[in-house]
Design an enzyme around this catalytic site. Sequence first.
Site, PDB file in Angstrom:
ATOM      1  N   HIS A 322       0.756  -1.273  -0.041  1.00 18.06           N
ATOM      2  CA  HIS A 322      -0.185  -0.144  -0.007  1.00 18.06           C
ATOM      3  C   HIS A 322       0.756   1.311   0.136  1.00 18.06           C
ATOM      4  O   HIS A 322       0.364   2.384  -0.258  1.00 18.06           O
ATOM      5  CB  HIS A 322      -0.843  -0.074   1.281  1.00 18.06           C
ATOM      6  N   GLY A 323       2.005   1.255   0.541  1.00 19.33           N
ATOM      7  CA  GLY A 323       2.690   2.461   0.163  1.00 19.33           C
ATOM      8  C   GLY A 323       4.107   2.202   1.206  1.00 19.33           C
ATOM      9  O   GLY A 323       4.606   1.162   1.722  1.00 19.33           O
TER      10      GLY A 323
END
Lengths: 470, 403, 160
Positions: A322-323
């Site tokens: 996600h990041g």
Amino acid sequence: MIFSSVFFIFVFLPIVLLVYFLVPRKLKNLVILLFSLVFYAWGEPVYIVLMLFSILYNYVAGIEIDYHRSRGMDGRARFTFWMAVAVNLGILGFFKYYGFLLENLNAILPAEIPFRALSLPIGISFYTFQTLSYVIDVYLDKVEVQRNIISFGTYISMFPQLIAGPIVRYADVEAQLKNRRVTLARFGDGTAWFLRGLGKKVLLANNIGMAYDAIAALPSGQLSVLTAWIGCAAYTFQIYFDFSGYSDMAIGLGKMFGFEFMKNFQYPYTSASITEFWRRWHISLGSWFREYVYIPLGGNRVSTAKHIRNIMVVWMLTGLWHGAAWNFIFWGLYYGVLLLIEKYALKNILDRLPAFVCRIYTMFFVMIGWVFFFSPGMGSALRYLGAMFGIGGGGFLNGTTVYYFRNYFLLFIVLILCSGSYIYKKFLQISFGGKREHKVLVLTAYLLIFLLSAAYLVNATYNPFLYFRF
Amino acid sequence: MATRRENQEKIDRRTMRRRLLARRRAEACRWLAGIFVLLLAAAGILNIVTKDREFSDSENRMLAAFPEFTWESVKSGKYMSEFESYVADQFFLRDQWITLKLYEDILLGKRESNGVYLGKDGYLMEVPDEPDQENLRKNLSSMAAFAERHPEVPVYVSLAPNAFSILKEKLPEGAPVRDQAADIADIRTALGDGIRYIDLTDALREHHEEYIYYKTDHHWTSLGARYAFSRLAEDMELGETETDYTVYTVADDFQGTLASQSGYHKSRDTVQIYEPAGGETDYIVLYAEEGKKTTSIYDSASLEEKDKYTVFFGGNHSRVDINTTGTQDRNLLLFKDSYANCMVQFLLPYFQNIIMVDPRYFYDNVDNIMESQGITDVLFLYNLNTFVCDNSIADVLAEEEST
Amino acid sequence: MEQLKKGIIAVKYILLVLLLIFIASLLSSGSISRASIEQVSENVARSLEMGSLSPADNRMVKRLYGINANDYEGVSLYVSDSNMKVEEILIVRLRDTEQSKDVEAAVQKRLDRQLESFEGYGPEQCRLLEDHILDVQGNYILYVVHKDAKAADKAFQKSL
């Protein structure tokens, strides 16, 4: 380009549809491929190189793996396969985690390594997972190798799901790439999906997003306990309606061109446990990790210690996907721990509790999770959590709370209603289930969504798309 | 036997019903498909037929034009983003769509639109900006240093609080705003004793039930400036000042910047100018940069324009010199933003020369002006919201390096 | 069949080489640099004969270019002491790459004005002005009028 823009809906889409339905069947995949490349290049033209590379490289790798394997040269096939995995993950890793890695290295090392931050190629997390699913399945002989470069390119770059999923596995669309039919009814079903998604994104997510943005920007002294909870709830709704809206639009567009994609969300906020939540949230990502990481690691058919390891590995990767930041990793691990606790300790207790208690329990932990997700770093996440639990000095309630409550009260009601399946089921029931059908009601509802959304799109001074970052 | 048949019938009925539902749904979908395609086609045609506009009155900005195609601009992605803004800006019935959006928001209970609060009684107010702390500190210390360099000349600073803090009652319930009283207190401390701060808060607050701020614009009205003026006159010791004015209404359909920004066009404002009843002062206005001379601070051509507040001086200029025929012995150097534009009409009779400098556009040496014009008074007149975000004052006041 | 295989493997490695070239070119241009404006200006200044060039303040930036230095992350300007010399170096670090349009326009305006004032009687100056370099590299912009402009540009790109 994003779906929820005037340009996409009123220029790009009509042109693609026109060309697609005018050309003979043989050329249809080519049309999708070419328009997808334009779509991809629209935002950041240089990265088209990356997309073309991914298509060509994996196309060639697939053929090579198949060649070696069909001749019994398993060693070579294995080498080609692992190299392909390494290259795909290498590109993703480089573009997504290079800056993060160097930042952390610089923090540890005495000398400063200068580096340039690269912008993240749009959708790279999504299409890398698609290419991986192809390469892995070819290697495991689960699917036929694709020898038609246009079909293969269409699969990787297909614009409906290019930038924000759902993550479509090759096996699921293999047959559709060769043969698919669009009927008027199917096209209309696609339109309905698309418009529902558009409404979710533009009318619901963007609007409640403004509440979140405003509250997140408040100086910490003005953040009362209740305001912090309103902000967190706003984000909770924003991310769901934003992401699921976008997935719905993708599914709808897919249907318009004859593709069937997997459902990506199944009313996740009605879940009675964290385990259930993750069966209903971003389904295509969850099933990808299960298929290609969790099960190969042994899944749950191993010793308890190994099972715990497997869960934690999968959830750390989910977070990292996600990041590139510590708070995302933490967010992933947080869910890993919650799932383990549920499985080994809470399961029996949850089964005996009344449903609404279970739902409150689930939403509580989901919302806490989002705080780690939306905060720019661990420090600010903890500060925000502090404000939510009264450690922050903003008091319990103040004028600001009242203002946001009044401004968004109605919207919150709508959001809560739309988070469950009841309203939609009722709508279908009234429209089609009675003695007489109410076609006009259906059409009016969809056209109204279209009209109201279009007004927002034209005004699009405010149209950030959240899932770009991943 | 009977139950079995019953069961079978039940299953049949269910299958029939499911088929009926599916058939009805498919039918509705076919209709939806047809209408959707028709709507896309119709929108396409309308967009092509609609003539491109250069300027949007209601938004008060230039609309995007069809982008020029070059390889470079495609490579950098500029072409694409310009193309997108072109399509959005030239969308058919753009203004009507935007109005529709605003009504949707209001229906949802929102009292805020594009950074503007939709207050009570048709009042629009800015959502306050976060101060630019770094530049604010620089500005304040440069002002203090400037005052120190010119000990013989009194330096006044007066910052007008904005509508959102004076007309609190008109804000939407509980709308978060900055505490401008606290901001003023901080600024006063930072400025130190070398500067005389003139606080306008009470002078304005006293009249908060009157028409002292425009409803659709971020400026104060001439009436607001007038109340502020009496306070200034007192602190600057301007002596016996005029109390009787002839008021001319020059526009009554003014829709200002906040109307453009929010898209909310329900209210109208009145623009008034004030002339001392006891005989007017003759003067010459010199626009330094434009090299233009006039005999009026009012620009009647502006009344034909969208932004009618520009009736004062026709807008902002880097430097404006006003020479009066009066015999007063005071010369004022006025550092200002647009709030001061409608204040000058009140200041006129009390100075021989007024030099207005707008630091955002001005780059000459102000120390020179101090000397060559025999300045006796310096006044910084801003509205607080602009002042805390300004990033140009420090540069203008910086001491010229002797070379 | 054997040949086909070899061909395929060759294609694969060629693709990999192309990818590496692409990444290398990305890293060397167009992206956001974290170098400080002081460091960049120092490197640029050191790369050429400074002669009569000396640093100017923000007011000068506004006077010559009409831009407000505080709108940007950092601006450094070197101008010549003499009005008859056109040598000039402007380095701007942008807050956001969108700003490059404004700076480019401001530079163009300045250049046009300079050309106008020297046209007809200052062939050398005009030559220098025409040979100016305007280089936009992500969040940095360099504008230089100098006989060693190329060296300055090289130093500029290297220090980003």
